[in-house]
Design an enzyme around this catalytic site. Structure first.
Site, PDB file in Angstrom:
ATOM      1  N   LEU A 125       0.835  -1.205   0.000  1.00  0.00           N
ATOM      2  CA  LEU A 125       0.000   0.000   0.000  1.00  0.00           C
ATOM      3  C   LEU A 125       0.871   1.257   0.000  1.00  0.00           C
ATOM      4  O   LEU A 125       0.697   2.145  -0.829  1.00  0.00           O
ATOM      5  CB  LEU A 125      -0.898  -0.017   1.253  1.00  0.00           C
ATOM      6  CG  LEU A 125      -1.828   1.162   1.465  1.00  0.00           C
ATOM      7  CD1 LEU A 125      -2.927   1.189   0.401  1.00  0.00           C
ATOM      8  CD2 LEU A 125      -2.487   1.085   2.852  1.00  0.00           C
ATOM      9  N   GLU A 127       3.739   4.179  -0.229  1.00  0.00           N
ATOM     10  CA  GLU A 127       4.692   4.654  -1.236  1.00  0.00           C
ATOM     11  C   GLU A 127       5.565   5.724  -0.600  1.00  0.00           C
ATOM     12  O   GLU A 127       5.254   6.238   0.481  1.00  0.00           O
ATOM     13  CB  GLU A 127       3.946   5.247  -2.435  1.00  0.00           C
ATOM     14  CG  GLU A 127       3.070   4.220  -3.137  1.00  0.00           C
ATOM     15  CD  GLU A 127       2.399   4.757  -4.401  1.00  0.00           C
ATOM     16  OE1 GLU A 127       2.657   5.937  -4.776  1.00  0.00           O
ATOM     17  OE2 GLU A 127       1.619   3.997  -4.993  1.00  0.00           O
ATOM     18  N   ALA A 130       3.416   8.613  -0.126  1.00  0.00           N
ATOM     19  CA  ALA A 130       2.060   8.294   0.343  1.00  0.00           C
ATOM     20  C   ALA A 130       2.129   7.254   1.445  1.00  0.00           C
ATOM     21  O   ALA A 130       2.044   6.047   1.193  1.00  0.00           O
ATOM     22  CB  ALA A 130       1.200   7.785  -0.815  1.00  0.00           C
ATOM     23  N   ARG A 269      20.506 -10.458  39.518  1.00  0.00           N
ATOM     24  CA  ARG A 269      21.541  -9.412  39.654  1.00  0.00           C
ATOM     25  C   ARG A 269      21.626  -8.923  41.105  1.00  0.00           C
ATOM     26  O   ARG A 269      20.608  -8.511  41.684  1.00  0.00           O
ATOM     27  CB  ARG A 269      21.188  -8.242  38.726  1.00  0.00           C
ATOM     28  CG  ARG A 269      22.024  -7.011  38.901  1.00  0.00           C
ATOM     29  CD  ARG A 269      23.432  -7.215  38.394  1.00  0.00           C
ATOM     30  NE  ARG A 269      24.195  -5.978  38.447  1.00  0.00           N
ATOM     31  CZ  ARG A 269      25.502  -5.934  38.291  1.00  0.00           C
ATOM     32  NH1 ARG A 269      26.202  -7.051  38.069  1.00  0.00           N
ATOM     33  NH2 ARG A 269      26.146  -4.780  38.344  1.00  0.00           N
ATOM     34  N   GLN A 337      16.316  -0.435  31.368  1.00  0.00           N
ATOM     35  CA  GLN A 337      16.704   0.295  32.586  1.00  0.00           C
ATOM     36  C   GLN A 337      17.023  -0.673  33.733  1.00  0.00           C
ATOM     37  O   GLN A 337      17.996  -0.484  34.470  1.00  0.00           O
ATOM     38  CB  GLN A 337      15.555   1.249  32.988  1.00  0.00           C
ATOM     39  CG  GLN A 337      15.927   2.260  34.033  1.00  0.00           C
ATOM     40  CD  GLN A 337      16.935   3.288  33.526  1.00  0.00           C
ATOM     41  OE1 GLN A 337      17.118   3.458  32.327  1.00  0.00           O
ATOM     42  NE2 GLN A 337      17.615   3.957  34.440  1.00  0.00           N
ATOM     43  N   HIS A 339      18.154  -3.567  33.510  1.00  0.00           N
ATOM     44  CA  HIS A 339      19.441  -4.237  33.230  1.00  0.00           C
ATOM     45  C   HIS A 339      20.635  -3.303  33.423  1.00  0.00           C
ATOM     46  O   HIS A 339      21.785  -3.752  33.272  1.00  0.00           O
ATOM     47  CB  HIS A 339      19.475  -4.767  31.788  1.00  0.00           C
ATOM     48  CG  HIS A 339      18.683  -6.027  31.579  1.00  0.00           C
ATOM     49  ND1 HIS A 339      17.311  -6.060  31.612  1.00  0.00           N
ATOM     50  CD2 HIS A 339      19.068  -7.306  31.327  1.00  0.00           C
ATOM     51  CE1 HIS A 339      16.898  -7.284  31.370  1.00  0.00           C
ATOM     52  NE2 HIS A 339      17.941  -8.061  31.209  1.00  0.00           N
ATOM     53  N   GLU A 364       1.044   0.308  10.179  1.00  0.00           N
ATOM     54  CA  GLU A 364      -0.413   0.076  10.254  1.00  0.00           C
ATOM     55  C   GLU A 364      -1.132   1.203  11.004  1.00  0.00           C
ATOM     56  O   GLU A 364      -2.020   0.960  11.812  1.00  0.00           O
ATOM     57  CB  GLU A 364      -0.715  -1.303  10.844  1.00  0.00           C
ATOM     58  CG  GLU A 364      -0.147  -2.400   9.948  1.00  0.00           C
ATOM     59  CD  GLU A 364      -0.803  -3.740  10.107  1.00  0.00           C
ATOM     60  OE1 GLU A 364      -1.990  -3.795  10.441  1.00  0.00           O
ATOM     61  OE2 GLU A 364      -0.105  -4.737   9.887  1.00  0.00           O
ATOM     62  N   THR A 366       0.235   5.259  12.274  1.00  0.00           N
ATOM     63  CA  THR A 366       1.097   5.810  13.333  1.00  0.00           C
ATOM     64  C   THR A 366       0.217   6.179  14.530  1.00  0.00           C
ATOM     65  O   THR A 366      -1.007   6.317  14.404  1.00  0.00           O
ATOM     66  CB  THR A 366       1.820   7.086  12.848  1.00  0.00           C
ATOM     67  OG1 THR A 366       0.821   8.073  12.548  1.00  0.00           O
ATOM     68  CG2 THR A 366       2.679   6.831  11.612  1.00  0.00           C
TER      69      THR A 366
HETATM   70  C1  LIG Z   1       9.345  -1.705   9.121  1.00  0.00           C
HETATM   71  C2  LIG Z   1       8.128  -1.212   8.380  1.00  0.00           C
HETATM   72  C3  LIG Z   1       7.276  -2.119   7.784  1.00  0.00           C
HETATM   73  C4  LIG Z   1       6.181  -1.669   7.044  1.00  0.00           C
HETATM   74  N1  LIG Z   1       5.384  -2.573   6.389  1.00  0.00           N
HETATM   75  C5  LIG Z   1       4.455  -2.124   5.510  1.00  0.00           C
HETATM   76  C6  LIG Z   1       3.743  -3.038   4.669  1.00  0.00           C
HETATM   77  O1  LIG Z   1       3.908  -4.263   4.761  1.00  0.00           O
HETATM   78  N2  LIG Z   1       2.882  -2.537   3.750  1.00  0.00           N
HETATM   79  C7  LIG Z   1       2.669  -1.207   3.618  1.00  0.00           C
HETATM   80  O2  LIG Z   1       1.898  -0.819   2.758  1.00  0.00           O
HETATM   81  N3  LIG Z   1       3.317  -0.306   4.416  1.00  0.00           N
HETATM   82  C8  LIG Z   1       4.204  -0.738   5.353  1.00  0.00           C
HETATM   83  N4  LIG Z   1       4.881   0.159   6.155  1.00  0.00           N
HETATM   84  C9  LIG Z   1       4.631   1.581   5.977  1.00  0.00           C
HETATM   85  C10 LIG Z   1       3.960   2.235   7.186  1.00  0.00           C
HETATM   86  O3  LIG Z   1       2.636   1.851   7.258  1.00  0.00           O
HETATM   87  C11 LIG Z   1       4.188   3.750   7.043  1.00  0.00           C
HETATM   88  O4  LIG Z   1       5.550   4.004   7.336  1.00  0.00           O
HETATM   89  C12 LIG Z   1       3.279   4.535   7.945  1.00  0.00           C
HETATM   90  O5  LIG Z   1       1.961   4.451   7.489  1.00  0.00           O
HETATM   91  C13 LIG Z   1       3.678   6.009   8.027  1.00  0.00           C
HETATM   92  O6  LIG Z   1       3.892   6.552   6.760  1.00  0.00           O
HETATM   93  P1  LIG Z   1       5.226   7.395   6.472  1.00  0.00           P
HETATM   94  O7  LIG Z   1       6.366   6.547   6.879  1.00  0.00           O
HETATM   95  O8  LIG Z   1       5.190   7.873   5.078  1.00  0.00           O
HETATM   96  O9  LIG Z   1       5.144   8.617   7.467  1.00  0.00           O
HETATM   97  P2  LIG Z   1       4.334   9.982   7.248  1.00  0.00           P
HETATM   98  O10 LIG Z   1       2.940   9.672   6.836  1.00  0.00           O
HETATM   99  O11 LIG Z   1       5.161  10.879   6.379  1.00  0.00           O
HETATM  100  O12 LIG Z   1       4.317  10.557   8.714  1.00  0.00           O
HETATM  101  C14 LIG Z   1       5.410  11.291   9.293  1.00  0.00           C
HETATM  102  C15 LIG Z   1       4.939  11.830  10.640  1.00  0.00           C
HETATM  103  O13 LIG Z   1       3.822  12.725  10.440  1.00  0.00           O
HETATM  104  C16 LIG Z   1       2.710  12.273  11.204  1.00  0.00           C
HETATM  105  N5  LIG Z   1       1.466  12.509  10.474  1.00  0.00           N
HETATM  106  C17 LIG Z   1       1.181  12.194   9.186  1.00  0.00           C
HETATM  107  N6  LIG Z   1      -0.078  12.523   8.881  1.00  0.00           N
HETATM  108  C18 LIG Z   1      -0.624  13.031  10.017  1.00  0.00           C
HETATM  109  C19 LIG Z   1      -1.919  13.555  10.360  1.00  0.00           C
HETATM  110  N7  LIG Z   1      -2.926  13.596   9.495  1.00  0.00           N
HETATM  111  N8  LIG Z   1      -2.087  14.012  11.630  1.00  0.00           N
HETATM  112  C20 LIG Z   1      -1.081  13.960  12.549  1.00  0.00           C
HETATM  113  N9  LIG Z   1       0.153  13.493  12.281  1.00  0.00           N
HETATM  114  C21 LIG Z   1       0.366  13.024  11.039  1.00  0.00           C
HETATM  115  C22 LIG Z   1       2.943  10.773  11.402  1.00  0.00           C
HETATM  116  O14 LIG Z   1       2.237  10.293  12.516  1.00  0.00           O
HETATM  117  C23 LIG Z   1       4.449  10.726  11.581  1.00  0.00           C
HETATM  118  O15 LIG Z   1       4.787  11.032  12.906  1.00  0.00           O
HETATM  119  C24 LIG Z   1       5.936  -0.277   6.943  1.00  0.00           C
HETATM  120  C25 LIG Z   1       6.779   0.630   7.603  1.00  0.00           C
HETATM  121  C26 LIG Z   1       7.864   0.189   8.299  1.00  0.00           C
HETATM  122  C27 LIG Z   1       8.774   1.192   8.966  1.00  0.00           C
END
Ligand SMILES: Cc1cc2nc3c(=O)[nH]c(=O)nc-3n(C[C@H](O)[C@H](O)[C@H](O)COP(=O)(O)OP(=O)(O)OC[C@H]3O[C@@H](n4cnc5c(N)ncnc54)[C@H](O)[C@@H]3O)c2cc1C
Length: 381
Positions: A125, A127, A130, A269, A337, A339, A364, A366
């Site tokens: 999903l 990008e 995105a 410990r 902590q 440890h 899934e 944030t």
């Molecule tokens: C190890 C790992 C595994 C993953 N696996 C998958 C997967 O299998 N499939 C998949 O599709 N994706 C996957 N993801 C992607 C993950 O779901 C996204 O990283 C996540 O949705 C956040 O998107 P972003 O990283 O672009 O952060 P951004 O959307 O750019 O967010 C950056 C910051 O801004 C905040 N923010 C953004 N929008 C808002 C809002 N409207 N209001 C308040 N705060 C906001 C966020 O909370 C965050 O703190 C994975 C990510 C990681 C790190």
């Protein structure tokens, strides 16, 4: 209201716990160190029916209820956070997309192979531009004869470089916003133009490859579309709602691992002529860690209960995931902590639990986005 596990649920927990203690825990540091996909453990888990826990036996699933699945996933994550993500992405995301939105032929062909563990699943999903803002995606699926030509790329895809079946989201109508997104089944081995650009070097969650994918004029037949054109955004939201319960489970599992390890360490410990577990400061930390883990577990089960009864569970799943993910980081932090200096080294697993727990607050949904969801639901009630 009954807080007791059924006989079957206890049996699942004990069976998975035994497998995890015997096969996963001894391998966890090595998986963390090498960051290699543990294919042999996946085969063993498939034998035990752990690669299709919540799906019906007619598709070779284990036919478990969602409580049992969450309990099983928490146990797996207790052994290895990376393994927890592998199973969650494979089952709650890829498997669920097929189970909920696939037609009979798609379920028979793709879901069955996921459930037997013959195939590994991924959910593509996110990008580069995105993440939280799903409709901003730019991957496009253009009609081409009796199929679609797909161009674009995905980032952060768990299992992405090892998957046999990828459930992919792309825009079939770029001007229709969220209603222009559709979902598809992609088969990396069969579909020319499916390119794995590489995998991330992450803080934790080792063993689960997080891949960057590119689709370069990748043609797939129309039969690989899931449901109607334009239904993809709703598919993603519904799937992520269920997935959040299992990220709550991953969080509970990691919190339990951190607590168990810290408790043992505190009893062994010695400082000032006695075990540090005799200090009230340490006892209070352990008390808080256990209380938080138990509260997270209850929220997880409440959301699972609503899902099983086919009731609305958007807010409860978001709350379970939000709370469990934050406490998993807090509990793992206290584990380090307790440890002392040793917690900051790789001599003990406390630091691994801390690194693995952090991810729960990011994928899934944030924590910030989940708070938006909860507030919206609350204000609409
Ligand atoms: C190890 C790992 C595994 C993953 N696996 C998958 C997967 O299998 N499939 C998949 O599709 N994706 C996957 N993801 C992607 C993950 O779901 C996204 O990283 C996540 O949705 C956040 O998107 P972003 O990283 O672009 O952060 P951004 O959307 O750019 O967010 C950056 C910051 O801004 C905040 N923010 C953004 N929008 C808002 C809002 N409207 N209001 C308040 N705060 C906001 C966020 O909370 C965050 O703190 C994975 C990510 C990681 C790190």
């Amino acid at each position: 209201m009954d807080f007791t596990l059924s006989g079957e649920q206890r049996q699942i927990r004990d069976t998975v716990a035994e497998f995890v203690d015997e096969e996963v825990v001894p391998r966890a540091a090595e998986i963390d160190e090498t960051d290699e996909f543990p294919a042999d453990l996946i085969d063993e888990m498939a034998e035990l029916g752990l690669m299709g826990m919540p799906f019906p036996v007619e598709y070779e699933g284990a036919g478990l209820d969602y409580h049992s699945y969450a309990i099983g996933l928490a146990e797996i994550a207790r052994g290895s956070g990376g393994l927890g993500t592998i199973v969650a992405a494979h089952t709650s995301l890829a498997g669920n997309m097929l189970y909920e939105f696939g037609d009979e032929a798609q379920k028979e062909e793709y879901l069955t192979a996921l459930n037997t563990g013959e195939d590994i699943g991924a959910f593509a999903l996110s990008e580069a531009e995105a993440g939280s803002d799903v409709p901003a995606m730019s991957t496009a699926a253009e009609r081409d004869g009796d199929g679609y030509l797909i161009n674009g790329g995905k980032l952060w895809i768990s299992n992405g470089s090892v998957a046999d079946t990828v459930t992919l989201f792309a825009k079939t109508d770029p001007d229709a916003g969220r209603k222009g997104i559709s979902s598809f089944v992609v088969r990396p081995e069969e579909d020319d133009g499916f390119i794995v650009e590489g995998t991330e070097d992450k803080l934790g969650d080792k063993g689960c490859p997080t891949a960057e994918l590119r689709f370069d004029d990748m043609w797939i037949p129309e039969e690989r579309r899931l449901g109607e054109e334009g239904a993809g955004f709703v598919h993603a939201l519904k799937t992520l709602n269920g997935g959040r319960i299992t990220i709550a489970a991953r969080s509970v599992g990691i919190a339990r691992a951190a607590l168990d390890e810290a408790k043992t360490y505190a009893q062994e410990r010695e400082q000032f002529d006695g075990p540090i577990a005799e200090f009230q400061a340490i006892q209070h930390k352990l008390a808080d860690m256990d209380t938080k883990a138990r509260a997270a577990e209850l929220l997880m089960h409440e959301a699972a209960d609503l899902k099983m009864r086919d009731e609305d569970y958007i807010k409860e799943a978001a709350q379970a995931k939000l709370y469990a993910s934050e406490i998993s980081r807090e509990v793992a932090n206290e584990g380090v902590q307790i440890h002392g200096g040793y917690g900051y080294t790789k001599d003990f697993p406390a630091e691994r639990f801390y690194r693995d727990a952090k991810l729960n607050e990011i994928y899934e949904g944030t924590s910030e986005v989940l708070r938006n969801t909860i507030a919206q639901q609350l204000l609409d009630e």
